[in-house]
Write a protein that holds these residues in place. Sequence first.
Motif, PDB file in Angstrom:
ATOM      1  N   LEU A  36       0.856  -1.185   0.000  1.00 16.21           N
ATOM      2  CA  LEU A  36       0.000   0.000   0.000  1.00 16.21           C
ATOM      3  C   LEU A  36       0.893   1.237   0.000  1.00 16.21           C
ATOM      4  CD1 LEU A  36      -2.628  -1.215   2.620  1.00 16.21           C
ATOM      5  CD2 LEU A  36      -2.766  -1.325   0.118  1.00 16.21           C
ATOM      6  N   HIS A  37       0.499   2.222  -0.809  1.00 13.18           N
ATOM      7  CA  HIS A  37       1.350   3.412  -0.978  1.00 13.18           C
ATOM      8  C   HIS A  37       0.692   4.699  -0.519  1.00 13.18           C
ATOM      9  CE1 HIS A  37       4.796   1.595  -2.887  1.00 13.18           C
ATOM     10  NE2 HIS A  37       3.979   0.852  -3.595  1.00 13.18           N
ATOM     11  N   GLY A  38      -0.197   4.632   0.451  1.00  6.70           N
ATOM     12  CA  GLY A  38      -0.777   5.841   1.004  1.00  6.70           C
ATOM     13  C   GLY A  38      -2.115   6.194   0.392  1.00  6.70           C
ATOM     14  N   ALA A  43      -6.025   6.146   5.660  1.00  4.81           N
ATOM     15  CA  ALA A  43      -5.424   5.561   4.457  1.00  4.81           C
ATOM     16  C   ALA A  43      -3.934   5.879   4.385  1.00  4.81           C
ATOM     17  CB  ALA A  43      -6.148   6.076   3.217  1.00  4.81           C
ATOM     18  N   ASP A  44      -3.574   7.124   4.702  1.00  2.40           N
ATOM     19  CA  ASP A  44      -2.170   7.515   4.625  1.00  2.40           C
ATOM     20  C   ASP A  44      -1.328   6.801   5.678  1.00  2.40           C
ATOM     21  OD1 ASP A  44      -0.486   9.060   2.934  1.00  2.40           O
ATOM     22  OD2 ASP A  44      -0.064  10.359   4.653  1.00  2.40           O
ATOM     23  N   ALA A  45      -1.940   6.433   6.802  1.00  2.00           N
ATOM     24  CA  ALA A  45      -1.228   5.696   7.848  1.00  2.00           C
ATOM     25  C   ALA A  45      -0.813   4.302   7.373  1.00  2.00           C
ATOM     26  CB  ALA A  45      -2.098   5.590   9.102  1.00  2.00           C
ATOM     27  N   LEU A  46      -1.405   3.821   6.293  1.00  2.00           N
ATOM     28  CA  LEU A  46      -1.078   2.497   5.752  1.00  2.00           C
ATOM     29  C   LEU A  46       0.086   2.530   4.750  1.00  2.00           C
ATOM     30  CD1 LEU A  46      -4.708   1.188   5.257  1.00  2.00           C
ATOM     31  CD2 LEU A  46      -3.064   0.491   7.017  1.00  2.00           C
ATOM     32  N   ARG A  47       0.636   3.700   4.505  1.00  2.00           N
ATOM     33  CA  ARG A  47       1.752   3.830   3.555  1.00  2.00           C
ATOM     34  C   ARG A  47       2.870   2.851   3.907  1.00  2.00           C
ATOM     35  NH1 ARG A  47       2.915   8.121   0.347  1.00  2.00           N
ATOM     36  NH2 ARG A  47       1.447   9.377   1.538  1.00  2.00           N
ATOM     37  N   GLY A  48       3.301   2.051   2.928  1.00  2.00           N
ATOM     38  CA  GLY A  48       4.387   1.091   3.124  1.00  2.00           C
ATOM     39  C   GLY A  48       3.952  -0.254   3.665  1.00  2.00           C
ATOM     40  N   ARG A  71     -11.555   9.974   0.772  1.00  2.00           N
ATOM     41  CA  ARG A  71     -12.555   9.062   1.341  1.00  2.00           C
ATOM     42  C   ARG A  71     -11.973   7.758   1.869  1.00  2.00           C
ATOM     43  NH1 ARG A  71     -16.579   8.733  -3.399  1.00  2.00           N
ATOM     44  NH2 ARG A  71     -15.042   9.928  -4.527  1.00  2.00           N
ATOM     45  N   GLY A  72     -10.661   7.679   2.051  1.00  2.00           N
ATOM     46  CA  GLY A  72     -10.069   6.486   2.639  1.00  2.00           C
ATOM     47  C   GLY A  72      -9.570   5.468   1.636  1.00  2.00           C
ATOM     48  N   GLU A  73      -9.589   5.815   0.363  1.00  2.00           N
ATOM     49  CA  GLU A  73      -9.046   4.880  -0.629  1.00  2.00           C
ATOM     50  C   GLU A  73      -7.519   4.902  -0.560  1.00  2.00           C
ATOM     51  OE1 GLU A  73     -12.167   4.773  -4.239  1.00  2.00           O
ATOM     52  OE2 GLU A  73     -11.151   6.701  -3.968  1.00  2.00           O
ATOM     53  N   VAL A  74      -6.903   3.780  -0.974  1.00  2.00           N
ATOM     54  CA  VAL A  74      -5.463   3.603  -0.841  1.00  2.00           C
ATOM     55  C   VAL A  74      -4.862   3.208  -2.186  1.00  2.00           C
ATOM     56  CG1 VAL A  74      -3.662   2.344   0.404  1.00  2.00           C
ATOM     57  CG2 VAL A  74      -5.841   2.749   1.497  1.00  2.00           C
ATOM     58  N   LYS A  75      -3.712   3.817  -2.536  1.00  2.00           N
ATOM     59  CA  LYS A  75      -2.977   3.406  -3.732  1.00  2.00           C
ATOM     60  C   LYS A  75      -2.358   2.038  -3.461  1.00  2.00           C
ATOM     61  CE  LYS A  75      -0.988   7.481  -3.585  1.00  2.00           C
ATOM     62  NZ  LYS A  75      -0.024   8.572  -3.795  1.00  2.00           N
ATOM     63  N   LEU A  76      -2.476   1.147  -4.436  1.00  2.00           N
ATOM     64  CA  LEU A  76      -2.082  -0.241  -4.256  1.00  2.00           C
ATOM     65  C   LEU A  76      -1.111  -0.667  -5.349  1.00  2.00           C
ATOM     66  CD1 LEU A  76      -2.491  -3.205  -3.210  1.00  2.00           C
ATOM     67  CD2 LEU A  76      -4.536  -3.277  -4.618  1.00  2.00           C
ATOM     68  N   GLU A  77       0.039  -1.197  -4.936  1.00  2.00           N
ATOM     69  CA  GLU A  77       0.985  -1.819  -5.863  1.00  2.00           C
ATOM     70  C   GLU A  77       0.779  -3.321  -5.767  1.00  2.00           C
ATOM     71  OE1 GLU A  77       5.803  -2.348  -6.546  1.00  2.00           O
ATOM     72  OE2 GLU A  77       5.071  -1.240  -4.811  1.00  2.00           O
ATOM     73  N   SER A  78       0.499  -3.954  -6.896  1.00  2.00           N
ATOM     74  CA  SER A  78       0.237  -5.393  -6.919  1.00  2.00           C
ATOM     75  C   SER A  78       1.400  -6.117  -7.574  1.00  2.00           C
ATOM     76  CB  SER A  78      -1.045  -5.659  -7.709  1.00  2.00           C
ATOM     77  OG  SER A  78      -1.221  -7.044  -7.915  1.00  2.00           O
ATOM     78  N   TYR A  79       1.764  -7.281  -7.008  1.00  2.00           N
ATOM     79  CA  TYR A  79       2.785  -8.144  -7.605  1.00  2.00           C
ATOM     80  C   TYR A  79       2.143  -9.287  -8.383  1.00  2.00           C
ATOM     81  CZ  TYR A  79       5.422  -5.926  -3.773  1.00  2.00           C
ATOM     82  OH  TYR A  79       5.973  -5.042  -2.877  1.00  2.00           O
TER      83      TYR A  79
END
Length: 178
Positions: free
Chosen positions: A21-23, A86-91, A28-36
Amino acid sequence: MNAPDAGQRKNPERMIPMGRLHGAFGVRGEVKLESYADPLRAIARYQPWTLRDARGNERLCEGAKVREGVKGLIAILPDVEDRDAADALRGTEILVPRSALPPPAPGEYYWIDLEGLRVVNLDGADFGVVSHLFNNGANDVLVAQGERERMIPFVQPAYVHGVDFDAGVVTVDWDADF
């Protein structure tokens, strides 16, 4: 580095990284997601996820929704309702049990299953064990860690001649002096 035994490599409950997760995205609480995963959006199929933060704290996440955004994937996670959460989930890493993945096609491998296998060349020189693999943009690269580190293009059959899980060995066509 000790090589895991075949049972540990194929342990169905072994947790493997599937994304990060990238923050925050929006307010509205959505999170940028990097998928492998391949395809990238397939990460949504492997739920529930275990989320591991930078301190190693883990929590289970069930019911995440994934959509495609203009610049990548966006996730909506239960209980994440605003930008600050959402930003607290960065990394944060997304982990799933190995058992959640479908069996690989014949001649294909999950990188996680190759880690810990011994690497030997056609002359029998021991290069150590597979520590990890990565993609350099042109091809996948196997990293063998022994008396020194070697990076070998994971190109079959040019450089990688075989993977024998029963013997725990990857055979490569690679000069021991290179």
